[in-house]
Design an enzyme around this catalytic site. Structure first.
Site, PDB file in Angstrom:
ATOM      1  N   SER A 140       0.843  -1.193   0.000  1.00  0.00           N
ATOM      2  CA  SER A 140       0.000   0.000   0.000  1.00  0.00           C
ATOM      3  C   SER A 140       0.875   1.238   0.000  1.00  0.00           C
ATOM      4  O   SER A 140       2.011   1.211   0.505  1.00  0.00           O
ATOM      5  CB  SER A 140      -0.889   0.014   1.247  1.00  0.00           C
ATOM      6  OG  SER A 140      -1.588   1.240   1.362  1.00  0.00           O
ATOM      7  N   TYR A 152      -2.577   0.223  10.542  1.00  0.00           N
ATOM      8  CA  TYR A 152      -2.580  -0.422   9.226  1.00  0.00           C
ATOM      9  C   TYR A 152      -1.327  -0.031   8.458  1.00  0.00           C
ATOM     10  O   TYR A 152      -0.674  -0.872   7.826  1.00  0.00           O
ATOM     11  CB  TYR A 152      -3.824  -0.010   8.450  1.00  0.00           C
ATOM     12  CG  TYR A 152      -3.823  -0.448   7.000  1.00  0.00           C
ATOM     13  CD1 TYR A 152      -4.092  -1.759   6.652  1.00  0.00           C
ATOM     14  CD2 TYR A 152      -3.552   0.467   5.974  1.00  0.00           C
ATOM     15  CE1 TYR A 152      -4.088  -2.171   5.327  1.00  0.00           C
ATOM     16  CE2 TYR A 152      -3.549   0.072   4.652  1.00  0.00           C
ATOM     17  CZ  TYR A 152      -3.816  -1.249   4.322  1.00  0.00           C
ATOM     18  OH  TYR A 152      -3.805  -1.648   3.004  1.00  0.00           O
TER      19      TYR A 152
END
Length: 236
Positions: A140, A152
């Site tokens: 990501s 995250y």
């Protein structure tokens, strides 16, 4: 011989789009997920659209459970006799910041996002060494920039490190290793975070699938190591 690909988290979003694209290209594809109903719906829709038939295998299991991962890899190899490409896509996020995360949910996210890809690499390397195959890990943009209190993001930084450490481990074996780091993508991922950022540009799952296929389809001897893919207009 048709190549064989295993995709974790393949019943929706990026994983499902990648599976469909690889099936259209002629791969035999196994997809995993924790929700058997979603897997069944994906299989039904894919067979209706592309006539996947026995070239698609769906396997219910937990990407962070070592027993499930080992059983999945064994089932794929027992079914098709080989493994050429592995795509570690399973992962999720939590809304808010680490100040308000439930500790059990934090543990689950870390295990799924970090331990999951590591277990997948561990179990598949013997087969990928034999086929001189490829590993693609979906990271990501959150793994290359910091956001206040974003656990995250921490997991994706760890995943990015895992990819490079894996590349160093298997380079001598001619196994390709690629990190694909998307920006904002319009997928069910955002359901867990209360929706995608308002008015933000977003990519489609199919656009990220195209980036994954770019890495997978490189000729022998070419290893694309990192692809960062943002929608035009995304600043962060």
């Amino acid at each position: 011989m048709e190549p064989v690909t295993l995709i974790t988290g393949g019943s929706s979003g990026i994983g499902a789009a990648t599976a469909r694209a690889l099936l259209e290209q002629g791969h035999r594809v196994a997809v995993t997920g924790r929700d058997a109903d979603k897997l069944a719906a994906f299989a039904a829709s894919t067979d209706a659209e592309a006539g996947a038939g026995d070239r698609l295998l769906t396997i219910s299991g937990d990407a962070a459970d070592a027993t499930d991962v080992a059983a999945t890899v064994r089932q794929v190899v027992d079914t098709w006799g080989r493994l050429d490409t592995v795509i570690a896509n399973a992962g999720f996020s939590l809304p808010g910041t680490l100040e308000d995360h439930d500790p059990d949910a934090m543990r689950s996210m870390v295990l799924t996002n970090v331990l999951g890809p590591a277990l997948l690499v561990r179990e598949t390397l013997p087969h990928l060494r034999e086929s001189k195959g490829r590993i693609v890990v979906v990271g990501s943009v959150a793994g290359i920039r910091y956001t206040p209190g974003n656990l995250y993001s921490v997991t994706k930084w760890a995943v990015h490190a895992l990819v490079e450490n894996t590349r160093l481990l298997v380079a001598k074996d001619h196994v390709g290793v690629t990190l694909v780091a998307p920006g904002v993508v319009d997928t069910p991922f955002w359901d867990e975070r209360g929706g995608a950022p308002q008015a933000a540009p977003a990519l489609t799952p199919e656009q990220i699938a195209a980036a994954i296929l770019f890495a997978v389809n490189q000729p022998e001897g070419v290893d694309v190591n990192q692809l960062v893919v943002r929608p035009t207009g995304q600043l962060g």
